[in-house]
Design a protein around this motif. Structure first.
Motif, PDB file in Angstrom:
ATOM      1  N   VAL A  99       2.784  13.985  -9.694  1.00  8.67           N
ATOM      2  CA  VAL A  99       3.766  15.078  -9.737  1.00  8.67           C
ATOM      3  C   VAL A  99       4.411  15.138 -11.113  1.00  8.67           C
ATOM      4  N   LEU A 100       4.807  14.006 -11.643  1.00 10.56           N
ATOM      5  CA  LEU A 100       5.476  13.981 -12.948  1.00 10.56           C
ATOM      6  C   LEU A 100       4.526  14.333 -14.095  1.00 10.56           C
ATOM      7  N   SER A 101       3.249  14.045 -13.948  1.00 12.08           N
ATOM      8  CA  SER A 101       2.299  14.363 -15.010  1.00 12.08           C
ATOM      9  C   SER A 101       1.811  15.812 -14.914  1.00 12.08           C
ATOM     10  N   GLY A 102       2.195  16.513 -13.855  1.00 11.59           N
ATOM     11  CA  GLY A 102       1.835  17.919 -13.707  1.00 11.59           C
ATOM     12  C   GLY A 102       0.489  18.146 -13.054  1.00 11.59           C
ATOM     13  N   LYS A 103      -0.179  17.116 -12.600  1.00 13.69           N
ATOM     14  CA  LYS A 103      -1.490  17.269 -11.984  1.00 13.69           C
ATOM     15  C   LYS A 103      -1.393  17.606 -10.499  1.00 13.69           C
ATOM     16  N   LEU A 104      -0.190  17.487  -9.962  1.00 18.64           N
ATOM     17  CA  LEU A 104       0.036  17.801  -8.558  1.00 18.64           C
ATOM     18  C   LEU A 104       1.312  18.636  -8.499  1.00 18.64           C
ATOM     19  N   PRO A 105       1.243  19.815  -7.856  1.00 18.33           N
ATOM     20  CA  PRO A 105       2.446  20.662  -7.818  1.00 18.33           C
ATOM     21  C   PRO A 105       3.519  20.035  -6.926  1.00 18.33           C
ATOM     22  N   LEU A 138       0.826  -1.197   0.000  1.00 21.71           N
ATOM     23  CA  LEU A 138       0.000   0.000   0.000  1.00 21.71           C
ATOM     24  C   LEU A 138       0.866   1.256   0.000  1.00 21.71           C
ATOM     25  N   ALA A 139       1.920   1.278   0.799  1.00 24.01           N
ATOM     26  CA  ALA A 139       2.814   2.432   0.838  1.00 24.01           C
ATOM     27  C   ALA A 139       3.486   2.641  -0.517  1.00 24.01           C
ATOM     28  N   VAL A 140       3.942   1.556  -1.149  1.00 22.18           N
ATOM     29  CA  VAL A 140       4.577   1.657  -2.463  1.00 22.18           C
ATOM     30  C   VAL A 140       3.573   2.161  -3.494  1.00 22.18           C
ATOM     31  N   LEU A 141       2.351   1.684  -3.435  1.00 25.78           N
ATOM     32  CA  LEU A 141       1.310   2.122  -4.361  1.00 25.78           C
ATOM     33  C   LEU A 141       1.014   3.608  -4.193  1.00 25.78           C
ATOM     34  N   LEU A 142       0.886   4.066  -2.952  1.00 21.47           N
ATOM     35  CA  LEU A 142       0.627   5.485  -2.707  1.00 21.47           C
ATOM     36  C   LEU A 142       1.783   6.358  -3.164  1.00 21.47           C
ATOM     37  N   LEU A 143       3.001   5.950  -2.894  1.00 25.25           N
ATOM     38  CA  LEU A 143       4.160   6.720  -3.353  1.00 25.25           C
ATOM     39  C   LEU A 143       4.230   6.747  -4.877  1.00 25.25           C
ATOM     40  N   GLY A 144       3.929   5.628  -5.496  1.00 25.26           N
ATOM     41  CA  GLY A 144       3.925   5.575  -6.963  1.00 25.26           C
ATOM     42  C   GLY A 144       2.856   6.482  -7.553  1.00 25.26           C
ATOM     43  N   ALA A 145       1.671   6.501  -6.949  1.00 25.30           N
ATOM     44  CA  ALA A 145       0.592   7.367  -7.437  1.00 25.30           C
ATOM     45  C   ALA A 145       0.973   8.834  -7.264  1.00 25.30           C
ATOM     46  N   ALA A 146       1.558   9.194  -6.122  1.00 28.49           N
ATOM     47  CA  ALA A 146       1.971  10.580  -5.888  1.00 28.49           C
ATOM     48  C   ALA A 146       3.049  10.985  -6.878  1.00 28.49           C
ATOM     49  N   LEU A 147       4.011  10.118  -7.118  1.00 23.14           N
ATOM     50  CA  LEU A 147       5.068  10.412  -8.079  1.00 23.14           C
ATOM     51  C   LEU A 147       4.493  10.583  -9.480  1.00 23.14           C
ATOM     52  N   PHE A 148       3.554   9.726  -9.852  1.00 17.13           N
ATOM     53  CA  PHE A 148       2.913   9.836 -11.156  1.00 17.13           C
ATOM     54  C   PHE A 148       2.199  11.184 -11.300  1.00 17.13           C
TER      55      PHE A 148
END
Length: 128
Positions: free
Chosen positions: A117-123, A105-115
């Motif tokens: 940020v990299l896609s520009g949808k999260l500053p 779950l932690a890896v999934l959440l970190l991966g989603a946050a990174l995605f």
């Protein structure tokens, strides 16, 4: 007698005959780490019981003991140590499952946050 005492017995018998662990390992083809674990009574480092019994027989033969007598001594020691109860085994299995689930779950959440940020949808978080 427990596994540690049995290991000390093997070690003492080997030393009385002037053999080193390396000598036993070389003659029996048992890896040195397993010879050391056997002599230290570290059951958790040993493979399945059937292999351990064969190792003990080979070890005993190399140092001049009766292989069957050594195996019988080990079986007495092994029977004296109680096996974990099914309830305890189930608790340990569940604990491992929860830890694995939490890590995933932690890896999934970190991966989603990174995605995001990299896609520009999260500053990007900024340092102040």
């Amino acid at each position: 007698m427990d596994h540690v005492d049995f290991g000390k017995y093997l070690s003492q018998q080997r030393e009385l005959r002037g053999l080193s662990r390396e000598d036993v390992s070389r003659e029996t083809k048992i890896p040195p780490s397993l010879v050391a674990a056997l002599e230290a009574g570290q059951v958790e480092r040993l493979p399945e019981r059937v292999f351990v019994l064969n190792y003990i027989r080979a070890y005993a033969q190399v140092i001049g003991l009766s292989p069957e007598e050594a195996a019988l001594r080990y079986e007495e020691v092994d029977r004296a140590v109680p096996a974990p109860s099914p309830v305890q085994l189930e608790k340990e299995r569940r604990k491992r499952a929860y830890v694995i689930l939490a890590v995933l779950l932690a890896v999934l959440l970190l991966g989603a946050a990174l995605f995001l940020v990299l896609s520009g949808k999260l500053p990007l978080p900024t340092a102040r």
